[in-house]
Design a protein around this motif. Structure first.
Motif, PDB file in Angstrom:
ATOM      1  N   PRO A 169       0.795  -1.236   0.000  1.00  0.00           N
ATOM      2  CA  PRO A 169       0.000   0.000   0.000  1.00  0.00           C
ATOM      3  C   PRO A 169       0.832   1.292   0.000  1.00  0.00           C
ATOM      4  CG  PRO A 169      -0.931  -1.584   1.544  1.00  0.00           C
ATOM      5  CD  PRO A 169       0.320  -2.214   1.001  1.00  0.00           C
ATOM      6  N   LYS A 170       1.919   1.305   0.732  1.00  0.00           N
ATOM      7  CA  LYS A 170       2.735   2.522   0.787  1.00  0.00           C
ATOM      8  C   LYS A 170       3.311   2.868  -0.604  1.00  0.00           C
ATOM      9  CE  LYS A 170       6.908   4.285   3.032  1.00  0.00           C
ATOM     10  NZ  LYS A 170       7.823   4.085   1.908  1.00  0.00           N
ATOM     11  N   ILE A 171       3.687   1.824  -1.324  1.00  0.00           N
ATOM     12  CA  ILE A 171       4.252   2.036  -2.662  1.00  0.00           C
ATOM     13  C   ILE A 171       3.139   2.391  -3.648  1.00  0.00           C
ATOM     14  CG2 ILE A 171       5.736   1.057  -4.464  1.00  0.00           C
ATOM     15  CD1 ILE A 171       7.221   1.165  -1.893  1.00  0.00           C
ATOM     16  N   VAL A 172       1.955   1.816  -3.447  1.00  0.00           N
ATOM     17  CA  VAL A 172       0.822   2.183  -4.300  1.00  0.00           C
ATOM     18  C   VAL A 172       0.597   3.694  -4.202  1.00  0.00           C
ATOM     19  CG1 VAL A 172      -1.681   1.976  -4.629  1.00  0.00           C
ATOM     20  CG2 VAL A 172      -0.316  -0.066  -4.183  1.00  0.00           C
ATOM     21  N   PHE A 173       0.692   4.230  -2.992  1.00  0.00           N
ATOM     22  CA  PHE A 173       0.525   5.671  -2.789  1.00  0.00           C
ATOM     23  C   PHE A 173       1.600   6.450  -3.561  1.00  0.00           C
ATOM     24  CE2 PHE A 173       1.581   9.545  -0.414  1.00  0.00           C
ATOM     25  CZ  PHE A 173       0.352  10.185  -0.446  1.00  0.00           C
ATOM     26  N   GLU A 174       2.837   5.984  -3.477  1.00  0.00           N
ATOM     27  CA  GLU A 174       3.932   6.673  -4.199  1.00  0.00           C
ATOM     28  C   GLU A 174       3.694   6.647  -5.703  1.00  0.00           C
ATOM     29  OE1 GLU A 174       8.039   5.546  -3.445  1.00  0.00           O
ATOM     30  OE2 GLU A 174       7.566   5.288  -1.324  1.00  0.00           O
ATOM     31  N   ILE A 175       3.220   5.499  -6.196  1.00  0.00           N
ATOM     32  CA  ILE A 175       2.988   5.387  -7.638  1.00  0.00           C
ATOM     33  C   ILE A 175       1.819   6.275  -8.066  1.00  0.00           C
ATOM     34  CG2 ILE A 175       2.204   3.748  -9.425  1.00  0.00           C
ATOM     35  CD1 ILE A 175       4.229   1.767  -8.182  1.00  0.00           C
ATOM     36  N   ALA A 176       0.789   6.331  -7.233  1.00  0.00           N
ATOM     37  CA  ALA A 176      -0.346   7.212  -7.543  1.00  0.00           C
ATOM     38  C   ALA A 176       0.110   8.675  -7.594  1.00  0.00           C
ATOM     39  CB  ALA A 176      -1.443   7.032  -6.494  1.00  0.00           C
ATOM     40  N   GLU A 177       0.955   9.079  -6.652  1.00  0.00           N
ATOM     41  CA  GLU A 177       1.480  10.453  -6.658  1.00  0.00           C
ATOM     42  C   GLU A 177       2.292  10.705  -7.932  1.00  0.00           C
ATOM     43  OE1 GLU A 177       0.889  13.059  -4.445  1.00  0.00           O
ATOM     44  OE2 GLU A 177      -0.639  11.601  -3.864  1.00  0.00           O
ATOM     45  N   ALA A 178       3.073   9.697  -8.330  1.00  0.00           N
ATOM     46  CA  ALA A 178       3.891   9.851  -9.541  1.00  0.00           C
ATOM     47  C   ALA A 178       3.001  10.003 -10.778  1.00  0.00           C
ATOM     48  CB  ALA A 178       4.824   8.646  -9.701  1.00  0.00           C
ATOM     49  N   ILE A 179       1.909   9.239 -10.827  1.00  0.00           N
ATOM     50  CA  ILE A 179       0.995   9.347 -11.979  1.00  0.00           C
ATOM     51  C   ILE A 179       0.429  10.770 -12.049  1.00  0.00           C
ATOM     52  CG2 ILE A 179      -1.239   8.538 -12.899  1.00  0.00           C
ATOM     53  CD1 ILE A 179      -0.510   5.737 -11.727  1.00  0.00           C
ATOM     54  N   LYS A 180       0.038  11.306 -10.881  1.00  0.00           N
ATOM     55  CA  LYS A 180      -0.487  12.685 -10.854  1.00  0.00           C
ATOM     56  C   LYS A 180       0.568  13.678 -11.338  1.00  0.00           C
ATOM     57  CE  LYS A 180      -2.713  12.377  -6.609  1.00  0.00           C
ATOM     58  NZ  LYS A 180      -3.095  12.940  -5.343  1.00  0.00           N
ATOM     59  N   ARG A 181       1.805  13.477 -10.868  1.00  0.00           N
ATOM     60  CA  ARG A 181       2.876  14.411 -11.257  1.00  0.00           C
ATOM     61  C   ARG A 181       3.161  14.369 -12.749  1.00  0.00           C
ATOM     62  NH1 ARG A 181       8.269  14.310  -7.720  1.00  0.00           N
ATOM     63  NH2 ARG A 181       8.869  15.826  -9.314  1.00  0.00           N
ATOM     64  N   ILE A 182       3.222  13.152 -13.289  1.00  0.00           N
ATOM     65  CA  ILE A 182       3.503  13.014 -14.731  1.00  0.00           C
ATOM     66  C   ILE A 182       2.433  13.774 -15.517  1.00  0.00           C
ATOM     67  CG2 ILE A 182       3.574  11.384 -16.670  1.00  0.00           C
ATOM     68  CD1 ILE A 182       4.511   9.233 -14.559  1.00  0.00           C
ATOM     69  N   ASN A 183       1.196  13.615 -15.090  1.00  0.00           N
ATOM     70  CA  ASN A 183       0.083  14.261 -15.782  1.00  0.00           C
ATOM     71  C   ASN A 183       0.156  15.782 -15.623  1.00  0.00           C
ATOM     72  OD1 ASN A 183      -3.101  15.179 -15.024  1.00  0.00           O
ATOM     73  ND2 ASN A 183      -2.723  14.315 -17.044  1.00  0.00           N
ATOM     74  N   ARG A 184       0.411  16.240 -14.412  1.00  0.00           N
ATOM     75  CA  ARG A 184       0.383  17.675 -14.126  1.00  0.00           C
ATOM     76  C   ARG A 184       1.597  18.404 -14.691  1.00  0.00           C
ATOM     77  NH1 ARG A 184       0.094  17.860  -8.270  1.00  0.00           N
ATOM     78  NH2 ARG A 184      -1.892  16.845  -8.050  1.00  0.00           N
ATOM     79  N   GLU A 185       2.774  17.836 -14.422  1.00  0.00           N
ATOM     80  CA  GLU A 185       3.996  18.567 -14.778  1.00  0.00           C
ATOM     81  C   GLU A 185       4.335  18.456 -16.256  1.00  0.00           C
ATOM     82  OE1 GLU A 185       7.041  17.302 -12.023  1.00  0.00           O
ATOM     83  OE2 GLU A 185       5.788  17.871 -10.311  1.00  0.00           O
ATOM     84  N   LYS A 186       4.013  17.308 -16.865  1.00  0.00           N
ATOM     85  CA  LYS A 186       4.334  17.135 -18.281  1.00  0.00           C
ATOM     86  C   LYS A 186       3.099  17.272 -19.168  1.00  0.00           C
ATOM     87  CE  LYS A 186       7.296  13.867 -19.390  1.00  0.00           C
ATOM     88  NZ  LYS A 186       8.512  14.559 -19.814  1.00  0.00           N
ATOM     89  N   ASN A 187       1.950  17.481 -18.510  1.00  0.00           N
ATOM     90  CA  ASN A 187       0.681  17.568 -19.224  1.00  0.00           C
ATOM     91  C   ASN A 187       0.462  16.352 -20.138  1.00  0.00           C
ATOM     92  OD1 ASN A 187      -1.740  18.920 -19.613  1.00  0.00           O
ATOM     93  ND2 ASN A 187      -1.029  19.803 -21.555  1.00  0.00           N
ATOM     94  N   MET A 188       0.952  15.201 -19.663  1.00  0.00           N
ATOM     95  CA  MET A 188       0.873  13.987 -20.464  1.00  0.00           C
ATOM     96  C   MET A 188      -0.496  13.336 -20.274  1.00  0.00           C
ATOM     97  SD  MET A 188       3.586  10.826 -20.392  1.00  0.00           S
ATOM     98  CE  MET A 188       5.044  11.791 -20.743  1.00  0.00           C
ATOM     99  N   SER A 189      -1.054  12.856 -21.369  1.00  0.00           N
ATOM    100  CA  SER A 189      -2.312  12.105 -21.276  1.00  0.00           C
ATOM    101  C   SER A 189      -1.999  10.703 -20.775  1.00  0.00           C
ATOM    102  CB  SER A 189      -2.969  11.997 -22.645  1.00  0.00           C
ATOM    103  OG  SER A 189      -3.085  13.268 -23.215  1.00  0.00           O
ATOM    104  N   ILE A 190      -2.887  10.187 -19.939  1.00  0.00           N
ATOM    105  CA  ILE A 190      -2.642   8.872 -19.337  1.00  0.00           C
ATOM    106  C   ILE A 190      -3.908   8.032 -19.412  1.00  0.00           C
ATOM    107  CG2 ILE A 190      -2.088   7.661 -17.163  1.00  0.00           C
ATOM    108  CD1 ILE A 190      -0.328  10.080 -16.424  1.00  0.00           C
ATOM    109  N   VAL A 191      -3.760   6.794 -19.862  1.00  0.00           N
ATOM    110  CA  VAL A 191      -4.859   5.831 -19.743  1.00  0.00           C
ATOM    111  C   VAL A 191      -4.451   4.855 -18.649  1.00  0.00           C
ATOM    112  CG1 VAL A 191      -6.218   4.031 -20.852  1.00  0.00           C
ATOM    113  CG2 VAL A 191      -5.531   6.034 -22.167  1.00  0.00           C
ATOM    114  N   LEU A 192      -5.295   4.762 -17.640  1.00  0.00           N
ATOM    115  CA  LEU A 192      -4.976   3.976 -16.463  1.00  0.00           C
ATOM    116  C   LEU A 192      -5.955   2.818 -16.351  1.00  0.00           C
ATOM    117  CD1 LEU A 192      -3.463   3.711 -13.738  1.00  0.00           C
ATOM    118  CD2 LEU A 192      -5.078   5.364 -12.784  1.00  0.00           C
TER     119      LEU A 192
END
Ligand code: ATP
Length: 237
Positions: A169-192
Motif C-alpha cells: 500500500p505505501k508504494i501504491v501511494f507513491e505510484i499514484a502520486e507519480a501518476i499525478k505528477r507526470i500528468n500535471r507537470e508534463k501535461n501527459m495524457s494517461i490511460v490507467l
C-alpha cells in the motif's frame, strides 16, 4: 478533436470478442481510467491501442490520424507507450538497461538523458538502484522501472496496465502520486487500467467501466465514484 478516439472497436481472440463495439476518447492532458473486473477486456483494449492486437472491426484515431492498421513500432514513434500488466522487465538486465530499452526509437541522446533525469527525479529509488539487476528489485520498485521504461519513449499518451497490482500500500501511494505528477507537470495524457477502481477513479478526470467487453458506464471519475452501481460492483460499498 480528442487525442485518442476509438469508434465501434471490436477485438477478438478467435471467436471470442474480448471487446465489442466500444467507443471512448482521451482528451489531451487527461487521465482516463478503465475499470472493470477480471476479464472485462481492459488489457485487450490497451493492446489494441498500442497495436499488439489488431481490431476485428472499428477504428482508432490518434491526433486525427487513423492508426487502426499501424504496427506497434510506428505507434510508439507516433507517441503512444504502454507499461504492460505484470511489468515484463528483463530481470537479468540492470535497471538502467531496462530503462534504455524503452528509448529504443529515440534518436536524440539529449532527449534520452533528459528523460532519465526526469525518471530519477520522479522515482529516486530507481536512480539508487540503477546498477542492480531488475529482477532483484521489490515488486513496487519494478513497477516504477516499468513506468520509467514506458516514459523513456517520450510519449504523448502513456498507458499503464494495473500499476498497483500486487504492490504494498505505501508504494501504491507513491505510484499514484507519480501518476499525478507526470500528468500535471508534463501535461501527459494517461490511460490507467486498474482493478483497484477506487484508486483509478480518484485519479481520473474521465472514466469508463467495462463489463464483458462492453462499456457500461462513462463519465467523470467523481461521477463514477458516486454511482451506486459502480459502488456496489467495484467499490465494495
Ligand atoms: P485482467 O485484469 O484479468 O487482465 P482484463 O479486463 O484486462 O482482465 P482481458 O485480459 O482484456 O481482460 O481479457 C478479456 C477477455 O479475453 C477474457 O475473456 C479473457 O479470458 C480473454 N483473453 C485474454 N487474453 C486472451 C488470449 N491470449 N487468448 C484468448 N483469450 C484471451
Amino acid at each position: 478533436m480528442p487525442m485518442l478516439e476509438a469508434q465501434d472497436l471490436t477485438v477478438s481472440y478467435g471467436r471470442l470478442e474480448a471487446v465489442r463495439k466500444i467507443n471512448f476518447s482521451v482528451e489531451a492532458g487527461q487521465i482516463v481510467a478503465l475499470v472493470g473486473s477480471n476479464g472485462a477486456g481492459k488489457s485487450t483494449t490497451l493492446k489494441s491501442i498500442i497495436g499488439l492486437m489488431m481490431p476485428a472491426s472499428g477504428t482508432l484515431r490518434f491526433e486525427g490520424r487513423d492508426i487502426t492498421t499501424m504496427g506497434p513500432a510506428a505507434r510508439v514513434q507516433a507517441g503512444i507507450a504502454l507499461s504492460p500488466e505484470g511489468r515484463r522487465l528483463f530481470g537479468r538486465m540492470t535497471v538502467l538497461d531496462n530503462l534504455l530499452a524503452g528509448a529504443h526509437g529515440v534518436a536524440s541522446r539529449q532527449v534520452v538523458a533528459r528523460m532519465l533525469d526526469e525518471i530519477y527525479t520522479l522515482f529516486p529509488r530507481v536512480q539508487e538502484r540503477r546498477r542492480q539487476l531488475a529482477g532483484s528489485l521489490s515488486g513496487g520498485e519494478q513497477q516504477m522501472v516499468a513506468i520509467g521504461r514506458a516514459l523513456m519513449a517520450n510519449p504523448k499518451l502513456l498507458m499503464l496496465d494495473e500499476p498497483s497490482l500486487g504492490i504494498a500500500p505505501k508504494i501504491v501511494f507513491e505510484i499514484a502520486e507519480a501518476i499525478k505528477r507526470i500528468n500535471r507537470e508534463k501535461n501527459m495524457s494517461i490511460v490507467l487500467v486498474e482493478q483497484n477502481a477506487r484508486l483509478a477513479l480518484r485519479l481520473a478526470h474521465n472514466a469508463y467501466a467495462l463489463e464483458n467487453g462492453e462499456i457500461i458506464r462513462a463519465g467523470k471519475g467523481a461521477e463514477l465514484l458516486a454511482d451506486p452501481f459502480i459502488q456496489k460492483s467495484y467499490l465494495g460499498i
